[in-house]
Write a protein that holds these residues in place. Structure first.
Motif, short mmCIF file in Angstrom:
data_model
loop_
_atom_site.label_atom_id
_atom_site.label_comp_id
_atom_site.label_asym_id
_atom_site.label_seq_id
_atom_site.Cartn_x
_atom_site.Cartn_y
_atom_site.Cartn_z
N LYS A 1 0.81 -1.22 0.00
CA LYS A 1 0.00 0.00 0.00
C LYS A 1 0.84 1.27 0.00
O LYS A 1 0.30 2.37 -0.14
N ARG A 2 2.16 1.15 0.15
CA ARG A 2 3.02 2.32 0.10
C ARG A 2 3.03 2.92 -1.32
O ARG A 2 2.82 2.20 -2.31
N THR A 3 3.29 4.21 -1.39
CA THR A 3 3.42 4.87 -2.69
C THR A 3 4.69 5.72 -2.71
O THR A 3 5.25 6.07 -1.68
N ILE A 4 5.13 6.02 -3.92
CA ILE A 4 6.20 6.98 -4.15
C ILE A 4 5.63 8.08 -5.05
O ILE A 4 4.58 7.91 -5.67
N THR A 5 6.32 9.19 -5.13
CA THR A 5 5.87 10.31 -5.95
C THR A 5 6.78 10.44 -7.16
O THR A 5 7.99 10.63 -7.02
N VAL A 6 6.19 10.32 -8.34
CA VAL A 6 6.94 10.42 -9.60
C VAL A 6 6.28 11.49 -10.46
O VAL A 6 5.08 11.39 -10.76
N ALA A 7 7.04 12.51 -10.81
CA ALA A 7 6.50 13.62 -11.60
C ALA A 7 5.23 14.19 -10.95
O ALA A 7 4.21 14.43 -11.62
N ASP A 8 5.28 14.33 -9.62
CA ASP A 8 4.20 14.92 -8.82
C ASP A 8 2.93 14.07 -8.76
O ASP A 8 1.87 14.55 -8.36
N LYS A 9 3.04 12.80 -9.14
CA LYS A 9 1.89 11.91 -9.09
C LYS A 9 2.23 10.68 -8.26
O LYS A 9 3.37 10.21 -8.27
N PRO A 10 1.24 10.13 -7.53
CA PRO A 10 1.51 8.92 -6.75
C PRO A 10 1.68 7.71 -7.66
O PRO A 10 0.92 7.53 -8.62
N ARG A 11 2.68 6.91 -7.36
CA ARG A 11 2.91 5.65 -8.07
C ARG A 11 3.12 4.55 -7.03
O ARG A 11 3.47 4.81 -5.88
N ALA A 12 2.94 3.32 -7.44
CA ALA A 12 3.09 2.20 -6.52
C ALA A 12 4.54 2.05 -6.07
O ALA A 12 5.48 2.24 -6.85
#
Length: 497
Positions: A421-432
């Motif tokens: 359920k964790r996310t990372i931020t890529v180009a200001d958008k949440p990604r898995a």
């Protein structure tokens, strides 16, 4: 990027292993002096970083004295004679605890060296301590209940990566000149990327895994997908350390000998460079893309032949299903029945998982792999072997393939549960969170050599690396490419401020 300070002008704790070994051998530096200096550096830096979690100062100083005495007697010495270093806390060192970050192993004190450790000691190295890992080396961040959280030397609010995060952080902060990591899901390449050091995942089975935890202590078999490999602050040191640790395990020494193929070029002008820098299934930060594209243009200006690589396997739609399936199958051995049932439901509900948040493409295959019998595993394995044969066509056209390592530079600490359920931020958008496995999958799945090379800093001061992938067995080619980048000022370690 340009390297702001040459290694030879660096303080002792930031000099290369190659330079330190030369000084030890010519007598301008003693092992006792160097070991004392490294221990002092650890005492100075480790309270903030928490990379070194086990330290045997008395034994280290005694071994250093023995190394100096042997040199004074004119005895034959190895290529790392008298060099102190730390090791990732997954490699068994006789008499030193090896926990793999797990409370269940807090008292595990092996009586026998791992094959890698025996090779290091036969070469004259002195293991002075161990570096932190996530529990059982199963996360991209390095933290556990035994030793706590390891912090990134460039920003303590960010992770140094995992599972060789303690190793990378120790290198970046000058607490060791060399490290040996292990890499199943980017665990050498990602921490090197997050901490701006060099790391190399070798070709399949080039380095013996006996004496690595996990598997369980006493395991003799080589696990699928996993490799041990060198980590360092210079590309030349990668080559030095690989020459020591590569080769047959103890039981195979009468069956085969190491004969590594030489690099296919001696200058950037001779290099044929393929680019695979984007894939719709796993976007990366624009800042990293810009840095990679700028490197490509600079390589062209140095005379390298650079072009976009075209091959049907350079597509995450083809790579991720077998990678996640085989990864799930391997890691299922550490799951209990309830966890395997959970993985089965993730596989069954894959089409609907996006309703609950970002999902990594083809992650359902991990759940299927975690529950499949061997007769279902075998076709996936055969698919992988056919793909490994097919990829050699790409390297008839190119010497090296350049790709991203993860979608971002070092991520902030996130120890929330469950991991999926964790996310990372890529180009200001949440990604898995699991998107961080995507770009390392090609080299892992197909057993290709892959070198993680530091080439820049983000606007926030975090380092980032590029991945240099080669044909099977062409480890010295990817490392040589890293050396040439470093020589031209296009890559290199820069200490944290």
């Amino acid at each position: 990027m340009s390297v702001s300070q040459s290694v030879s002008q660096s303080p002792l704790y930031y000099q290369s292993a190659t330079e330190l070994v030369a000084a030890l051998q010519n007598g301008s530096l003693t092992s006792t002096e160097l070991t004392r200096a490294m221990l002092a550096r650890i005492r100075e830096q480790n309270p903030q970083i928490n990379a070194v979690i086990t330290l045997d100062e008395d034994q280290a100083m005694a071994r250093a004295g023995e190394a100096d005495a042997a040199l004074a007697r004119g005895e034959a010495i190895g290529p790392l004679h008298g060099l102190p270093l730390t090791l990732k806390d997954t490699w068994e060192v006789a008499g030193m605890t090896c926990t793999a970050g797990a409370p269940a192993l807090k008292d595990h004190r092996p009586k026998r060296h791992a094959d890698v450790v025996k090779r290091l000691e036969d070469a004259g190295a002195i293991v002075i301590g161990k570096t932190n890992v996530p529990i059982y080396a199963t996360d991209l961040q390095s933290y556990n209940k035994l030793f706590g959280v390891t912090r990134n030397p460039y920003n303590p609010d960010h992770t140094p990566g995992g599972s060789s995060g303690g190793a990378a952080a120790a290198l970046a902060s000058g607490m060791t000149p060399l490290e040996v990591g292990s890499d199943l899901a980017g665990s050498i390449r990602i921490p090197a990327h997050f901490c701006g050091v060099f790391g190399h995942k070798p070709s399949r089975t080039l380095v013996s895994f006996r004496g690595h935890v996990p598997g369980p202590p006493g395991t003799e078999s080589q696990p699928d997908l996993a490799e041990g490999g060198p980590m360092a602050r210079t590309a030349g040191d990668l080559a030095l350390l690989l020459s020591v640790i590569a080769g047959p395990g103890e039981r195979e020494q009468t069956s085969w000998k190491l004969a590594m193929a030489p690099a296919t070029f001696d200058s950037l002008e001779q290099a044929r460079v393929g680019l695979w820098l984007s894939d719709l299934l796993c976007p990366i930060d624009q800042e990293l893309t810009d840095g990679y594209r700028q490197l490509a243009r600079t390589l062209e200006s140095h005379g390298a032949l650079v072009s976009e690589a075209r091959h049907n396997l350079l597509n995450l739609t083809h790579i991720l299903p077998p990678y996640f399936n085989l990864l799930g199958s391997l890691l299922s051995t550490s799951l209990n029945s309830a966890q395997r049932r959970q993985m089965k439901w993730i596989a069954r509900l894959e089409k609907w998982l996006h309703l609950f948040g970002p999902v990594t493409a083809h992650i359902g295959e991990y759940g299927r792999g975690a529950n499949q019998p061997v007769y279902e595993w075998m076709p996936w394995n055969e698919t992988r072997e056919k793909m490994r044969k097919q990829i050699t066509e790409l390297f008839e056209e190119f010497d090296v393939l350049l790709t991203p390592i993860t979608p971002t530079a070092a991520i902030p600490h996130d120890h929330s549960k469950p991991v999926f359920k964790r996310t990372i931020t890529v180009a200001d958008k949440p990604r898995a969170y699991m998107d961080q496995f995507c770009w390392i999958a090609l080299a892992t799945l197909l057993g290709l050599p892959a070198t993680s090379v530091p080439i820049g800093r983000t606007k926030n001061g975090l380092p980032y690396n590029i991945q240099v992938i080669g044909a099977p067995g062409m480890d010295l080619t990817t490392i040589r490419f890293a050396e040439l980048l470093e020589k031209q000022g296009l890559a290199g370690f820069e200490p944290p401020e």
